[in-house]
Design an enzyme around this catalytic site. Sequence first.
Site, PDB file in Angstrom:
ATOM      1  N   ASP A  40       0.763  -1.155   0.160  1.00 53.43           N
ATOM      2  CA  ASP A  40       0.131   0.104  -0.085  1.00 53.43           C
ATOM      3  C   ASP A  40       0.826   1.134   0.021  1.00 53.43           C
ATOM      4  O   ASP A  40       0.605   2.164  -0.846  1.00 53.43           O
ATOM      5  CB  ASP A  40      -0.981  -0.119   1.175  1.00 53.43           C
ATOM      6  N   SER A 125      -2.484 -10.291   2.076  1.00 54.35           N
ATOM      7  CA  SER A 125      -2.627 -10.793   3.367  1.00 54.35           C
ATOM      8  C   SER A 125      -1.302 -11.329   4.035  1.00 54.35           C
ATOM      9  O   SER A 125      -1.394 -11.579   5.100  1.00 54.35           O
ATOM     10  CB  SER A 125      -3.765 -11.596   3.618  1.00 54.35           C
ATOM     11  N   GLY A 127       1.818 -10.297   4.547  1.00 54.61           N
ATOM     12  CA  GLY A 127       2.520  -9.446   5.086  1.00 54.61           C
ATOM     13  C   GLY A 127       2.251  -9.054   6.406  1.00 54.61           C
ATOM     14  O   GLY A 127       2.314 -10.202   7.315  1.00 54.61           O
ATOM     15  N   TYR A 129      -0.484  -8.736   7.385  1.00 50.59           N
ATOM     16  CA  TYR A 129      -1.469  -9.367   7.984  1.00 50.59           C
ATOM     17  C   TYR A 129      -1.663 -10.886   8.257  1.00 50.59           C
ATOM     18  O   TYR A 129      -2.326 -11.495   8.896  1.00 50.59           O
ATOM     19  CB  TYR A 129      -2.638  -9.283   6.810  1.00 50.59           C
TER      20      TYR A 129
HETATM   21  P1  ADP Z   1      -0.936  -7.264   3.877  1.00 49.46           P
HETATM   22  O1  ADP Z   1      -1.163  -6.241   4.971  1.00 49.46           O
HETATM   23  O2  ADP Z   1      -2.313  -7.414   3.058  1.00 49.46           O
HETATM   24  O3  ADP Z   1      -0.609  -8.257   4.628  1.00 49.46           O
HETATM   25  P2  ADP Z   1       1.531  -6.445   2.889  1.00 49.46           P
HETATM   26  O4  ADP Z   1       1.636  -5.100   1.909  1.00 49.46           O
HETATM   27  O5  ADP Z   1       2.123  -6.095   4.412  1.00 49.46           O
HETATM   28  O6  ADP Z   1       0.031  -6.616   2.906  1.00 49.46           O
HETATM   29  O7  ADP Z   1       2.281  -7.407   2.157  1.00 49.46           O
HETATM   30  C1  ADP Z   1       1.745  -8.450   1.076  1.00 49.46           C
HETATM   31  C2  ADP Z   1       2.727  -8.979   0.799  1.00 49.46           C
HETATM   32  O8  ADP Z   1       3.379  -8.115  -0.315  1.00 49.46           O
HETATM   33  C3  ADP Z   1       3.987  -9.459   1.419  1.00 49.46           C
HETATM   34  O9  ADP Z   1       4.464 -10.682   1.219  1.00 49.46           O
HETATM   35  C4  ADP Z   1       5.256  -8.529   0.934  1.00 49.46           C
HETATM   36  O10 ADP Z   1       6.438  -8.853   1.183  1.00 49.46           O
HETATM   37  C5  ADP Z   1       4.848  -8.134  -0.265  1.00 49.46           C
HETATM   38  N1  ADP Z   1       5.396  -6.803  -0.948  1.00 49.46           N
HETATM   39  C6  ADP Z   1       5.604  -5.884  -0.112  1.00 49.46           C
HETATM   40  N2  ADP Z   1       5.911  -4.765  -0.883  1.00 49.46           N
HETATM   41  C7  ADP Z   1       6.039  -5.043  -2.284  1.00 49.46           C
HETATM   42  C8  ADP Z   1       5.857  -4.722  -3.560  1.00 49.46           C
HETATM   43  N3  ADP Z   1       6.449  -3.356  -3.731  1.00 49.46           N
HETATM   44  N4  ADP Z   1       5.862  -5.526  -4.743  1.00 49.46           N
HETATM   45  C9  ADP Z   1       5.280  -6.855  -4.653  1.00 49.46           C
HETATM   46  N5  ADP Z   1       5.278  -7.026  -3.265  1.00 49.46           N
HETATM   47  C10 ADP Z   1       5.281  -6.659  -1.974  1.00 49.46           C
END
Ligand code: ADP
Length: 183
Positions: A40, A125, A127, A129
Amino acid sequence: MYVQRNGLTLELVEGDITLQDTDAIVNAANSRLAGGGGVDGAIHRRGGPAIMAETDEKYPEGCPTGSAVISGAGRLAAKYVIHAVGPVWSGGSHREPELLACAVERCLELALDSGCRSIAFPAISTGIYGYPRGDAARIVLQVALDFQDRFQGPALIRFVLFDHSAYSDFAEALRELVPQTEG
Ligand code: ADP
């Protein structure tokens, strides 16, 4: 690594979701659409303030868990950002699998309704979450394959995994679901 059936492709790549030039990219958003860390934060930083301005105006109530909403993509290469709200993992008996599947399916519906031929997903979800990655991978890949079978689109569904270990978990899940996976 990819699976091709009936002219439709599902692929896994290691990379950064914000750099994808698919018609739509998916954001791992929270239900207030308030911005956050992880995917995000990266999408809003690179895409600029237009994305948040649009979601604030169109979706002032946010978006419930298990669903998704769509906006423009600001300065990103994609045309649209689809903001999906996956479940927070709390042990697995709080409808997490169903909510994750519904969020992914809603993204795919919004993409088709907006004329997108290609869409890229992060590992929603898994990361902040806390959803166990292998379990999440099996669910989202199955939903994506079923959706392409039912609706003959989007032509390309790409899962963008941020590091090698995430890629490996998704690759293992895809090989289990589709033994004839290539690449
Ligand atoms: P959530 O809150 O839904 O768990 P996160 O953003 O914390 O979402 O993470 C979701 C996944 O995306 C994690 O596996 C994280 O490592 C990965 N992630 C983080 N940044 C990026 C990016 N720029 N591009 C692709 N995946 C990413």
